[in-house]
Motif scaffolding. Structure first.
Motif, short mmCIF file in Angstrom:
data_model
loop_
_atom_site.label_atom_id
_atom_site.label_comp_id
_atom_site.label_asym_id
_atom_site.label_seq_id
_atom_site.Cartn_x
_atom_site.Cartn_y
_atom_site.Cartn_z
N ALA A 136 -46.79 55.29 4.82
CA ALA A 136 -45.87 56.25 4.20
C ALA A 136 -46.59 57.26 3.32
N ASP A 137 -47.80 56.89 2.85
CA ASP A 137 -48.55 57.77 1.96
C ASP A 137 -49.71 58.47 2.66
N LEU A 138 -49.93 58.16 3.94
CA LEU A 138 -51.09 58.72 4.64
C LEU A 138 -50.74 60.09 5.22
N ASN A 139 -51.54 61.08 4.87
CA ASN A 139 -51.29 62.45 5.30
C ASN A 139 -52.56 63.08 5.86
N THR A 140 -52.37 64.12 6.65
CA THR A 140 -53.51 64.90 7.11
C THR A 140 -54.18 65.56 5.90
N GLY A 141 -55.48 65.46 5.84
CA GLY A 141 -56.21 66.05 4.72
C GLY A 141 -57.53 65.34 4.51
N TYR A 142 -58.09 65.52 3.34
CA TYR A 142 -59.38 64.93 3.00
C TYR A 142 -59.20 63.85 1.93
N SER B 6 -49.24 54.54 10.89
CA SER B 6 -50.36 53.62 10.75
C SER B 6 -50.90 53.63 9.31
N ASP B 7 -51.41 52.48 8.87
CA ASP B 7 -52.09 52.38 7.58
C ASP B 7 -53.55 52.77 7.74
N LEU B 8 -54.16 53.20 6.66
CA LEU B 8 -55.62 53.38 6.62
C LEU B 8 -56.18 52.21 5.82
N THR B 9 -56.93 51.36 6.49
CA THR B 9 -57.47 50.16 5.84
C THR B 9 -58.94 50.37 5.53
#
Length: 229
Positions: free
Chosen positions: A80-86, A41-44
């Motif tokens: 593709a660039d979204l990762n667990t984190g802050y 999923s993307d973060l929009t």
């Protein structure tokens, strides 16, 4: 050592430990304010205020000084660039010489896809066999709670099987004779809600009870023979 100095040192030590723990905290699915995403999923982000641009930075752990810049694509962080984190969001006016705003912290947890399978077992109408499921949880041991639901599927329509909410499912007799597609769907359970289901489909064939065999007395061997005495 002077008691007041000792207390001061202890206070500073505790503050440093707490600060370090806070700054180095990992994101968990239950972290306060966390945004959960299914892998892929993307973060929009909403549009930036008029005359301003978003600035996004990332850190795997909580920090006051994030340094990894993130490039937005059409206002999104691509899957593709979204990762667990802050993620840390700030804004800056397009007017030359403007200051950057304070940081807004966005905890993000990306749920990896569960790997779901089950072993289809064909059976006779009167002797149902267990359909045995299996789930590989790539988040384990971080997330241990999973939700299960079995379905029958006709075309694109799935029908939930009442009470079939565990990993394995044994149909209740009598079942309908014929072949039906069965589906095992599994998702994460976080704070009482279900997320990111994955499923497996297989055909299960139920056969009718065979008719009564016909055997005539003359075809049975080994019986007692009538004698005269």
């Amino acid at each position: 050592m002077n008691n007041s100095i000792t207390k001061a040192i202890l206070t500073i030590t505790v503050l440093l430990i707490c600060t370090f723990s806070n700054v180095s905290a990992q994101v968990l699915p239950t972290t306060s304010g966390v945004s959960l995403f299914c892998k892929g999923s993307d973060l929009t982000l909403p549009p930036a205020p008029s005359g301003e641009d978003w600035i996004v930075k990332y850190s795997a752990t909580q920090t006051a000084t994030p340094s990894t810049g993130i490039t937005l694509v059409s206002g999104k962080i691509p899957a593709a660039d979204l990762n667990t984190g802050y993620y840390y969001l700030s804004s800056k006016s397009t007017t030359p010489g403007s200051c950057e705003s304070e940081l807004q912290e966005i905890p993000v947890y990306v749920l990896k896809p569960l790997v779901v399978e089950f072993t289809p077992a064909n059976f006779c109408l009167e002797s149902p066999l267990a359909q045995v499921g299996s789930v590989t949880n790539p988040e384990d041991p971080t997330i241990t709670s999973l939700a299960y639901q079995w379905y029958t599927v006709t075309g694109a329509v799935e029908t939930a099987i009442s009470g079939a909410t565990t990993k394995d499912y044994t149909p209740s007799a009598p079942a309908t004779v014929g072949t039906k597609t069965h589906r095992l769907k599994v998702g994460y359970v976080i704070n009482g809600n279900k997320y990111c289901p994955q499923w497996a489909d297989h055909d299960v064939t139920v056969t009718a009870k065979p008719v009564k065999p016909t055997i005539t007395p003359g075809t049975i061997t080994g019986t007692a023979t009538a004698v005269t005495f």
